[in-house]
Scaffold this motif. Structure first.
Motif, short mmCIF file in Angstrom:
data_model
loop_
_atom_site.label_atom_id
_atom_site.label_comp_id
_atom_site.label_asym_id
_atom_site.label_seq_id
_atom_site.Cartn_x
_atom_site.Cartn_y
_atom_site.Cartn_z
N ILE A 1 5.05 11.48 -2.06
CA ILE A 1 6.06 11.76 -3.09
C ILE A 1 5.49 11.42 -4.47
O ILE A 1 5.05 10.29 -4.69
N ALA A 2 5.49 12.41 -5.38
CA ALA A 2 5.01 12.18 -6.75
C ALA A 2 6.20 11.85 -7.64
O ALA A 2 7.26 12.49 -7.55
N ILE A 3 6.01 10.85 -8.49
CA ILE A 3 7.13 10.34 -9.31
C ILE A 3 6.67 10.16 -10.76
O ILE A 3 5.56 9.68 -11.01
N LEU A 4 7.54 10.57 -11.69
CA LEU A 4 7.28 10.34 -13.13
C LEU A 4 8.37 9.38 -13.62
O LEU A 4 9.55 9.74 -13.63
N PRO A 5 7.99 8.16 -14.04
CA PRO A 5 9.03 7.16 -14.34
C PRO A 5 10.05 7.58 -15.40
O PRO A 5 11.18 7.12 -15.38
N ASP A 6 9.66 8.43 -16.36
CA ASP A 6 10.65 8.95 -17.32
C ASP A 6 10.47 10.46 -17.40
O ASP A 6 9.40 10.95 -17.81
N ALA B 1 -1.26 6.53 -0.32
CA ALA B 1 0.07 5.93 -0.52
C ALA B 1 1.19 6.95 -0.33
O ALA B 1 1.02 8.15 -0.61
N GLU B 2 2.32 6.42 0.11
CA GLU B 2 3.50 7.28 0.31
C GLU B 2 4.08 7.72 -1.05
O GLU B 2 4.51 8.85 -1.22
N PHE B 3 4.02 6.82 -2.04
CA PHE B 3 4.57 7.11 -3.37
C PHE B 3 3.44 7.10 -4.41
O PHE B 3 2.74 6.10 -4.56
N ILE B 4 3.29 8.22 -5.13
CA ILE B 4 2.31 8.28 -6.22
C ILE B 4 3.11 8.22 -7.52
O ILE B 4 3.78 9.19 -7.89
N VAL B 5 3.08 7.06 -8.17
CA VAL B 5 3.83 6.92 -9.43
C VAL B 5 2.86 7.25 -10.56
O VAL B 5 1.84 6.57 -10.73
N PHE B 6 3.17 8.34 -11.27
CA PHE B 6 2.26 8.83 -12.30
C PHE B 6 2.67 8.33 -13.67
O PHE B 6 3.72 8.71 -14.17
N CYS B 7 1.86 7.48 -14.25
CA CYS B 7 2.11 7.03 -15.61
C CYS B 7 1.27 7.93 -16.51
O CYS B 7 0.08 7.68 -16.73
N GLY B 8 1.90 9.00 -16.93
CA GLY B 8 1.23 10.03 -17.73
C GLY B 8 2.31 10.98 -18.18
O GLY B 8 3.42 10.53 -18.52
N VAL B 9 2.03 12.28 -18.16
CA VAL B 9 3.07 13.24 -18.55
C VAL B 9 3.35 14.22 -17.41
O VAL B 9 2.65 14.22 -16.40
N HIS B 10 4.39 15.04 -17.63
CA HIS B 10 4.98 15.83 -16.55
C HIS B 10 3.96 16.69 -15.79
O HIS B 10 3.94 16.69 -14.55
N PHE B 11 3.07 17.41 -16.54
CA PHE B 11 2.15 18.30 -15.82
C PHE B 11 1.24 17.51 -14.89
O PHE B 11 0.81 18.01 -13.85
N LYS C 1 0.81 -1.22 0.00
CA LYS C 1 0.00 0.00 0.00
C LYS C 1 0.85 1.27 0.00
O LYS C 1 0.31 2.38 -0.05
N ARG C 2 2.17 1.11 0.08
CA ARG C 2 3.03 2.31 0.10
C ARG C 2 3.06 2.98 -1.28
O ARG C 2 3.47 4.12 -1.40
N VAL C 3 2.67 2.24 -2.32
CA VAL C 3 2.74 2.82 -3.66
C VAL C 3 1.39 2.72 -4.36
O VAL C 3 0.63 1.78 -4.13
N VAL C 4 1.07 3.75 -5.17
CA VAL C 4 -0.12 3.67 -6.02
C VAL C 4 0.28 4.12 -7.43
O VAL C 4 1.05 5.07 -7.58
N LEU C 5 -0.21 3.40 -8.43
CA LEU C 5 0.07 3.75 -9.83
C LEU C 5 -1.16 4.44 -10.43
O LEU C 5 -2.20 3.80 -10.60
N LEU C 6 -1.05 5.74 -10.71
CA LEU C 6 -2.12 6.46 -11.39
C LEU C 6 -1.78 6.47 -12.87
O LEU C 6 -0.71 6.93 -13.26
N VAL C 7 -2.70 5.97 -13.69
CA VAL C 7 -2.38 5.72 -15.10
C VAL C 7 -3.40 6.41 -16.01
O VAL C 7 -4.60 6.16 -15.92
N HIS C 8 -2.90 7.30 -16.88
CA HIS C 8 -3.80 8.01 -17.80
C HIS C 8 -4.29 7.07 -18.91
O HIS C 8 -3.61 6.10 -19.26
N HIS C 9 -5.47 7.41 -19.45
CA HIS C 9 -6.09 6.58 -20.51
C HIS C 9 -5.20 6.40 -21.74
O HIS C 9 -5.41 5.48 -22.51
N TYR C 10 -4.25 7.29 -21.97
CA TYR C 10 -3.42 7.18 -23.18
C TYR C 10 -2.21 6.27 -23.00
O TYR C 10 -1.41 6.11 -23.92
#
Ligand code: 13P
Ligand code: SF4
Length: 366
Positions: A92-97, A68-78, A32-41
């Motif tokens: 903590i918000a994170i953008l994998p690339d 979650a402690e870590f929000i890994v955003f699978c989307g774009v920078h904004f 539960k420390r991490v959650v992956l928020l993923v945009h439709h694209y």
């Protein structure tokens, strides 16, 4: 204190199957420390690892609600910036690339917006009394902060009409950035004549407009666009309708005015998915938005006999969204699981406070 980061070089050549395995293992370890928020694209190979999904508005709401402690955003920078602004300070918000930007968002920056504001001052006097600055959520945090500071507001593709209504109730004109198409289409649905919506070219003095044009305009539309949605053409719709006269056309409002005008429905990614999923069985749909979404939707509804087709004969993917791949996701999550934070997105506190203000105005209105 965090130990040294595992270099991405070791993940670059990872085979997809191994990357997926390592993503699953790291997610399990983090729990539960991490959650992956993923945009439709997002591409299918990343989308499969989602915890939550949505359009920009829905994902921004989720970012403010998750624990979650870590929000890994699978989307774009904004989008990751919005997650940082709206989450609690300890999250903590994170953008994998970090190369996953939005080319439309990059078409406006603070220096250009501030210069435009000064140029408007020269023509109109104090624009803070006459012009509401409205930024599409597809923009950098400092532009949202600019709107917060100047009595302006943020909008998304789901709530733009309500936001423009509010903006006109504050002041007689709107400076809308960075997407001219969303601004024009929304203004049109509110009954504003096209000639009162003029394009503001930030690379020309006074937006390339005469003082008269500026004074007569109700909306000043920043000269920005989405490279993906500008590929769709009215001729694509006309050709398809000839072959499928009983079919329906649905488009994202980042598409050109003529494409929106010739569509049966226009709305955000979430709206597009809902309308097609709620439609009667055996209906046919031409969809004008990013290809990953359209392919997924086509698969999801084909058992009901629905046919979903992509609007352009060319492949139109969002190349920056594509940057998030299983290799970057595995690299990000494994580092987190080992106690190392990579690619954190942080918005400076003073900017975040003003950006939050413009977003809170948006939520209050919509
Ligand atoms: P939505 O808010 O509709 O998800 O759109 C975001 C986006 O970037 C569309 O190109
Ligand atoms: Fe930006 Fe267009 Fe990609 Fe959406 S599809 S994230 S507007 S470049």
């Amino acid at each position: 204190m965090q130990t040294s980061i595992i270099s991405f070089d070791r993940f670059n050549t990872l085979k997809d199957a191994e990357a997926h395995e390592r993503i699953r293992a790291a997610k399990e370890k983090l729990g539960k420390r991490v959650v992956l928020l993923v945009h439709h694209y997002q591409r299918a190979d990343v989308y499969q690892h989602r915890d939550l999904t949505g359009d920009s508005l829905r994902l921004s709401r989720m970012a403010s609600e998750v624990d979650a402690e870590f929000i890994v955003f699978c989307g774009v920078h904004f989008m990751a910036e919005v997650a940082d602004i709206l989450s609690r300070p300890e999250q903590i918000a994170i953008l994998p690339d970090l190369a996953a930007g939005c080319s439309m968002a990059d078409m406006a920056n603070l220096a250009k917006v501030e210069r435009s504001w000064r140029e408007l001052t020269a023509v109109l006097g104090n624009p803070d009394e006459l012009v509401t600055p409205v930024t599409y959520i597809n923009s950098a945090a400092d532009l949202k902060a600019f709107c917060g500071e100047h009595g302006g507001i943020v909008c998304t593709s789901s709530n733009a009409p309500k936001i423009l209504e509010w903006s006109f109730a504050q002041r007689e004109k709107i400076l809308f950035f960075p997407d001219q198409h969303l601004g024009r289409w929304t203004g049109h649905t509110m009954g504003i004549p096209l000639e009162q919506m003029v394009v503001w070219d930030p690379d020309l003095p006074s937006g390339g407009l005469t003082p008269e044009q500026i004074k007569n305009a109700r909306m000043l539309l920043w000269k920005g666009h989405c490279a993906v949605h500008q590929m769709f053409q009215p001729s694509h719709i006309a050709n398809w309708r000839r072959a499928n006269p009983e079919g329906f056309v649905i488009s994202h409002p980042e598409s050109a005015f003529e494409v929106c005008r010739d569509s049966d429905f226009v709305g955000s990614t979430e709206y597009i998915i809902k309308v097609v999923k709620d439609a009667a069985p055996n209906t046919k749909w031409l969809v004008g938005t990013e290809l990953n979404l359209v392919n997924r939707l086509a698969e999801e509804v084909k058992h009901e006999g629905k046919l979903v087709q992509f609007m352009s004969p060319m492949v139109c993917m969002c190349s920056t969204m594509q940057r998030i791949d299983p290799q970057h996701l595995a690299w990000t999550l494994e580092n987190l699981a080992e106690g190392r934070v990579v690619n954190r997105i942080t918005v400076p506190a003073h900017e975040a406070a003003l950006a939050k203000l413009s977003r809170e105005r948006m939520l209050a209105v919509s």
